[in-house]
Design an enzyme around this catalytic site. Structure first.
Site, mmCIF file in Angstrom:
data_model
loop_
_atom_site.group_PDB
_atom_site.id
_atom_site.type_symbol
_atom_site.label_atom_id
_atom_site.label_comp_id
_atom_site.label_asym_id
_atom_site.label_seq_id
_atom_site.Cartn_x
_atom_site.Cartn_y
_atom_site.Cartn_z
ATOM 1 N N LYS A 47 0.812 -1.223 0.000
ATOM 2 C CA LYS A 47 0.000 0.000 0.000
ATOM 3 C C LYS A 47 0.843 1.271 0.000
ATOM 4 C CE LYS A 47 -4.393 -1.899 1.351
ATOM 5 N NZ LYS A 47 -5.384 -2.158 2.387
ATOM 6 N N ARG A 105 -3.676 -10.007 4.938
ATOM 7 C CA ARG A 105 -4.116 -10.074 3.529
ATOM 8 C C ARG A 105 -2.964 -9.589 2.661
ATOM 9 N NH1 ARG A 105 -6.264 -6.706 -0.246
ATOM 10 N NH2 ARG A 105 -7.928 -7.525 -1.554
HETATM 11 N N1 HH2 Z 1 -7.512 -3.765 1.100
HETATM 12 C C1 HH2 Z 1 -7.892 -3.781 -0.199
HETATM 13 C C2 HH2 Z 1 -8.996 -4.546 -0.601
HETATM 14 N N2 HH2 Z 1 -9.685 -5.294 0.295
HETATM 15 N N3 HH2 Z 1 -9.987 -6.067 2.499
HETATM 16 C C3 HH2 Z 1 -9.630 -6.063 3.799
HETATM 17 N N4 HH2 Z 1 -10.298 -6.819 4.683
HETATM 18 N N5 HH2 Z 1 -8.567 -5.325 4.247
HETATM 19 C C4 HH2 Z 1 -7.844 -4.536 3.401
HETATM 20 O O1 HH2 Z 1 -6.911 -3.839 3.867
HETATM 21 C C5 HH2 Z 1 -8.201 -4.511 2.019
HETATM 22 C C6 HH2 Z 1 -9.312 -5.305 1.596
HETATM 23 C C7 HH2 Z 1 -7.138 -2.984 -1.210
HETATM 24 O O2 HH2 Z 1 -6.109 -3.715 -1.811
HETATM 25 P P1 HH2 Z 1 -6.171 -4.465 -3.233
HETATM 26 O O3 HH2 Z 1 -7.281 -5.449 -3.269
HETATM 27 O O4 HH2 Z 1 -4.845 -5.022 -3.523
HETATM 28 O O5 HH2 Z 1 -6.415 -3.314 -4.294
HETATM 29 P P2 HH2 Z 1 -7.696 -2.833 -5.071
HETATM 30 O O6 HH2 Z 1 -8.701 -2.390 -4.058
HETATM 31 O O7 HH2 Z 1 -7.191 -1.708 -5.946
HETATM 32 O O8 HH2 Z 1 -8.231 -3.980 -5.866
#
Ligand code: HH2
Length: 273
Positions: free
Chosen positions: A221, A255
């Protein structure tokens, strides 16, 4: 409050005596670190199986990016992206969605956990999860992905987030989701400035007072980029530091995108606790 020792799912029970690894599988064209990589079903399924072989306990399948400023995706499109992947993956899957209709279809397709970054904002979500006897990850977000990074302000960041999560856990309990199927997540990067994210990690232990297992998602992040001056694919060591801090301060689930690396970090930290 006493912490549950396990998460009870429909087809299995997850013991919390070691840190659980959620492997991120974004079936999206626009996720911030892996957008477009896993948009085809075959590639997404292969990636999920690879992460499982590398030690991921749960594959977290998402069909809508929640990065700051991301556009919303229709229900139909989100279902079209995730359902074939969940059906073919089998095994332990969480669905990363804030839409009750997508969660419902995903649970029918075999998912057992709903990872809801809006913590039951959709009025039907709690009921859908309770009825399917699924578990839920309740995450804190300030605002929406379109607005959340516009000058986020808190009275006191940790207690504000704890108050929010306590209220949403109460909502889950009154909808009939039992205590041993609820996980809380402070929502790193969701309506938080870099200092807020660092403060949350330094004080992660305070979230244990809520009495639920804690999930933390720091992987790749931007606050890591902010501290280290690194681009998104150069943040593995920065991520490792935050995963280590999270585990040592009481996270039960992490995660992550870089599964084999973070499995090692988590296993080592489990032994150091
Ligand atoms: N962060 C993201 C998405 N889902 N769920 C939980 N429980 N906790 C988190 O910190 C979290 C989450 C964001 O990351 P990512 O899925 O890699 O990116 P994007 O939202 O751009 O798909």
């Amino acid at each position: 409050m006493k912490l549950p020792q396990r998460i009870s799912l429909v087809r299995c029970t997850l013991s919390l005596d070691r840190t659980l690894i959620l492997g991120v599988l974004n079936v999206t064209p626009d996720s911030f670190s892996d957008g477009g990589e896993w948009i085809e079903v075959d590639r997404a399924v292969a990636r999920g199986l690879e992460m499982r072989a590398q030690g991921a306990d749960i594959i977290d399948v998402g069909g809508e990016s929640t990065r700051p400023g991301a556009d919303a995706v229709s229900e139909e499109e989100e279902r079209r992206r995730v359902i074939p992947v969940i059906e073919r993956l089998g095994g332990l899957v969480s669905i990363d969605t804030s839409k009750a209709s997508v969660a419902e279809a995903a649970l029918r397709a075999g998912a057992q956990i709903v990872n809801d970054v809006t913590s039951l904002r959709d009025p039907r979500m709690a009921q859908v999860i309770a009825r399917a006897e699924a578990a839920v990850i309740l995450m804190h977000m300030k605002g929406t992905p379109r607005t959340m990074q516009k000058k986020p302000m808190y009275h006191e960041v940790v207690s504000d987030i704890c108050d929010f999560l306590r209220r949403r856990a109460k909502r889950a309990l009154s909808a009939g989701i039992p205590r041993d199927r609820i996980v809380v997540d402070p929502g790193i990067g969701f309506g938080k400035r870099p200092e807020h994210n660092l403060e949350i990690l330094r004080r992660l232990g305070e979230f244990r007072r809520l009495g639920f297992p804690i999930c933390v998602g720091t992987s790749r992040k931007s606050f890591i980029g902010h501290v280290l001056g690194r681009e998104v694919h150069e943040r593995v060591f920065g991520t490792a530091a935050t995963v280590a801090a999270s585990v040592l301060k009481g996270a039960h689930l992490v995660r992550v995108h870089d599964v084999p690396e973070m499995v090692d970090v988590a296993r080592m930290c489990d032994r150091l606790k």
